[in-house]
Design an enzyme around this catalytic site. Structure first.
Site, PDB file in Angstrom:
ATOM      1  N   GLY A  34       0.871  -1.173   0.000  1.00 28.92           N
ATOM      2  CA  GLY A  34       0.000   0.000   0.000  1.00 28.92           C
ATOM      3  C   GLY A  34       0.904   1.217   0.000  1.00 28.92           C
ATOM      4  O   GLY A  34       1.882   1.251   0.762  1.00 28.92           O
ATOM      5  N   ALA A  35       0.638   2.183  -0.851  1.00 24.81           N
ATOM      6  CA  ALA A  35       1.564   3.303  -1.024  1.00 24.81           C
ATOM      7  C   ALA A  35       1.900   3.988   0.294  1.00 24.81           C
ATOM      8  O   ALA A  35       3.070   4.257   0.592  1.00 24.81           O
ATOM      9  CB  ALA A  35       0.980   4.314  -2.009  1.00 24.81           C
ATOM     10  N   GLU A  36       0.884   4.264   1.096  1.00 26.61           N
ATOM     11  CA  GLU A  36       1.125   5.011   2.332  1.00 26.61           C
ATOM     12  C   GLU A  36       1.881   4.181   3.362  1.00 26.61           C
ATOM     13  O   GLU A  36       2.810   4.670   4.010  1.00 26.61           O
ATOM     14  CB  GLU A  36      -0.207   5.493   2.920  1.00 26.61           C
ATOM     15  CG  GLU A  36      -0.985   6.431   2.015  1.00 26.61           C
ATOM     16  CD  GLU A  36      -1.861   5.684   1.005  1.00 26.61           C
ATOM     17  OE1 GLU A  36      -2.500   6.361   0.179  1.00 26.61           O
ATOM     18  OE2 GLU A  36      -1.900   4.430   1.044  1.00 26.61           O
ATOM     19  N   TYR A 102      -6.534  -5.347  -9.011  1.00 26.40           N
ATOM     20  CA  TYR A 102      -6.986  -5.026  -7.660  1.00 26.40           C
ATOM     21  C   TYR A 102      -8.302  -5.723  -7.357  1.00 26.40           C
ATOM     22  O   TYR A 102      -9.168  -5.865  -8.228  1.00 26.40           O
ATOM     23  CB  TYR A 102      -7.216  -3.518  -7.509  1.00 26.40           C
ATOM     24  CG  TYR A 102      -5.983  -2.660  -7.650  1.00 26.40           C
ATOM     25  CD1 TYR A 102      -4.899  -2.822  -6.799  1.00 26.40           C
ATOM     26  CD2 TYR A 102      -5.913  -1.671  -8.624  1.00 26.40           C
ATOM     27  CE1 TYR A 102      -3.774  -2.027  -6.910  1.00 26.40           C
ATOM     28  CE2 TYR A 102      -4.792  -0.868  -8.751  1.00 26.40           C
ATOM     29  CZ  TYR A 102      -3.727  -1.055  -7.889  1.00 26.40           C
ATOM     30  OH  TYR A 102      -2.616  -0.267  -8.011  1.00 26.40           O
ATOM     31  N   ARG A 104     -10.548  -4.687  -4.433  1.00 19.91           N
ATOM     32  CA  ARG A 104     -10.643  -3.802  -3.275  1.00 19.91           C
ATOM     33  C   ARG A 104     -11.975  -3.062  -3.176  1.00 19.91           C
ATOM     34  O   ARG A 104     -12.192  -2.343  -2.208  1.00 19.91           O
ATOM     35  CB  ARG A 104      -9.482  -2.810  -3.291  1.00 19.91           C
ATOM     36  CG  ARG A 104      -9.444  -1.905  -4.497  1.00 19.91           C
ATOM     37  CD  ARG A 104      -8.069  -1.289  -4.764  1.00 19.91           C
ATOM     38  NE  ARG A 104      -7.463  -0.567  -3.666  1.00 19.91           N
ATOM     39  CZ  ARG A 104      -6.274   0.048  -3.754  1.00 19.91           C
ATOM     40  NH1 ARG A 104      -5.586   0.023  -4.888  1.00 19.91           N
ATOM     41  NH2 ARG A 104      -5.781   0.675  -2.721  1.00 19.91           N
ATOM     42  N   ASN A 164       0.456   9.751  -7.338  1.00 18.80           N
ATOM     43  CA  ASN A 164       0.154   8.315  -7.371  1.00 18.80           C
ATOM     44  C   ASN A 164      -1.158   7.989  -8.079  1.00 18.80           C
ATOM     45  O   ASN A 164      -2.033   7.312  -7.513  1.00 18.80           O
ATOM     46  CB  ASN A 164       0.108   7.772  -5.934  1.00 18.80           C
ATOM     47  CG  ASN A 164       1.327   6.914  -5.606  1.00 18.80           C
ATOM     48  OD1 ASN A 164       1.950   6.345  -6.488  1.00 18.80           O
ATOM     49  ND2 ASN A 164       1.663   6.844  -4.345  1.00 18.80           N
ATOM     50  N   ALA A 249       9.192   1.363  -5.772  1.00 23.32           N
ATOM     51  CA  ALA A 249      10.362   2.234  -5.908  1.00 23.32           C
ATOM     52  C   ALA A 249      10.003   3.685  -5.621  1.00 23.32           C
ATOM     53  O   ALA A 249      10.741   4.406  -4.940  1.00 23.32           O
ATOM     54  CB  ALA A 249      10.962   2.100  -7.300  1.00 23.32           C
ATOM     55  N   ASP A 251       7.602   4.796  -3.757  1.00 25.36           N
ATOM     56  CA  ASP A 251       7.332   4.960  -2.326  1.00 25.36           C
ATOM     57  C   ASP A 251       8.632   5.017  -1.532  1.00 25.36           C
ATOM     58  O   ASP A 251       8.754   5.787  -0.568  1.00 25.36           O
ATOM     59  CB  ASP A 251       6.454   3.810  -1.813  1.00 25.36           C
ATOM     60  CG  ASP A 251       5.119   3.738  -2.520  1.00 25.36           C
ATOM     61  OD1 ASP A 251       4.609   4.801  -2.930  1.00 25.36           O
ATOM     62  OD2 ASP A 251       4.594   2.624  -2.678  1.00 25.36           O
ATOM     63  N   ASP A 287       6.446  -5.324  -2.682  1.00 24.20           N
ATOM     64  CA  ASP A 287       6.067  -3.918  -2.634  1.00 24.20           C
ATOM     65  C   ASP A 287       6.842  -3.126  -1.595  1.00 24.20           C
ATOM     66  O   ASP A 287       7.191  -1.969  -1.804  1.00 24.20           O
ATOM     67  CB  ASP A 287       4.563  -3.789  -2.330  1.00 24.20           C
ATOM     68  CG  ASP A 287       3.722  -4.007  -3.568  1.00 24.20           C
ATOM     69  OD1 ASP A 287       4.020  -4.967  -4.308  1.00 24.20           O
ATOM     70  OD2 ASP A 287       2.795  -3.223  -3.799  1.00 24.20           O
TER      71      ASP A 287
END
Length: 309
Positions: A34-36, A102, A104, A164, A249, A251, A287
């Site tokens: 997850g990006a965050e 995805y 989600r 993003n 990368a 992130d 990730d």
């Protein structure tokens, strides 16, 4: 608290371990992404303080997310939801083409709401980091992002945003005005060249800076990065590494930059750490598994021997 505060959806990640059609894969790995939370892990591994807030399901994927983040040094505030934890499925269609699906819609993470992000936690942060992914998940998730950003602005907490853009979550038409609004409220903005084109015409650095952020960083993969920070222009080349998995990368790059910013380092140091962290991340599959420590970054220094003894 002091340090980085971020929030969003973290998913379980199912990745085929062979190249070709997914139907022919016989082995898979299971991780998280997850990006965050990737950024939070990256900051923690580089020695910074990071808090991540998010909803997870009452399932094994949710358990893994909670365990991995906390084991990685992130102060994870996990809200158990009755819905499932989202999933990402990755496979390499060819050696150079990575395909991501995805699962989600209706997930626990998509049910994030403004009440999940405590006002006092935002006010006490050293920097708030958000992405353009969370506003695409649901109306309540979008409201959570804007409420947190507005709270940070009122408390003079710097706001960082990584555009993003994810085309599988929303169209360019829907994303553009939302991202534009967020960027005008940000102090720091990260974007790829194509992402910048969602909101500005012409040169991305000057265009994004004209919207208000005092720090604009263009992440351009193997071409390195360009930045406009406090009115000064910077350009750094990428490091030469063998790419194993490009996911994460960007992130890692953001984590490197924000960690140095939190430590009070100058612009050049922020960008150099960002470049090194992004380069290290692509050399490891997964990730967030490639998020480096300070010691790891030293492994990128050219040497005649690639064996660490």
């Amino acid at each position: 608290m002091t340090g980085l505060l971020t929030f969003g959806e973290t998913m379980g990640v199912v990745a085929a371990d062979t190249i070709g059609r997914l139907e022919h894969a016989r082995g898979f790995t299971f991780g998280i992404g997850g990006a965050e939370s990737n950024v939070a892990l990256g900051v923690a591994r580089l020695g910074g303080d990071a808090v991540w807030i998010g909803r997870i399901g009452p399932d094994a994927a949710g358990d893994l997310i909670e365990h991995r983040l906390r084991a990685g040094g992130v102060r994870a505030v996990t809200i158990r939801d009755t819905s499932f934890t989202g999933l990402m499925v990755k496979h390499r269609r060819t050696g150079s083409v990575l395909h991501v699906d995805y699962h989600r819609a209706g997930s626990a993470g998509s049910r994030l709401a403004p009440a999940d992000i405590p006002v006092e936690t935002v006010r006490e942060a050293s920097i708030l980091h958000v992405t353009g992914i969370t506003p695409a998940l649901s109306d309540t998730a979008r409201a959570a992002v804007f409420q947190a950003v507005e709270t940070a602005q009122a408390a003079h907490v710097p706001v960082s945003i990584d555009i993003n853009y994810r085309s599988k979550l929303w169209s360019r038409y829907d994303a553009s005005p939302v991202l534009m609004d967020l960027i005008t409220r940000a102090d720091v903005v990260f974007a790829g060249p194509d992402e910048a084109a969602l909101v500005v015409d012409g040169p991305p650095l000057k265009g994004l800076a004209a919207l208000g952020p005092s720090e604009v960083v263009i992440k351009d993969g193997a071409r390195g990065c360009e930045a406009l920070i406090g009115g000064e222009h910077y350009a750094l080349p990428a490091l030469s590494v063998t790419v194993v998995d490009p996911v994460g990368a960007g992130d890692a790059f953001v984590a490197g930059y924000l960690t140095e910013r939190l430590a009070g380092a100058g612009a050049d140091s922020r960008l150099r750490t960002a470049i090194a962290a992004g380069a290290f991340a692509v050399t490891v599959p997964g990730d967030c598994e490639g998020m480096p420590s300070r010691e790891d970054l030293g492994l990128l220094v050219a040497a005649s021997d690639n064996v660490a003894r």
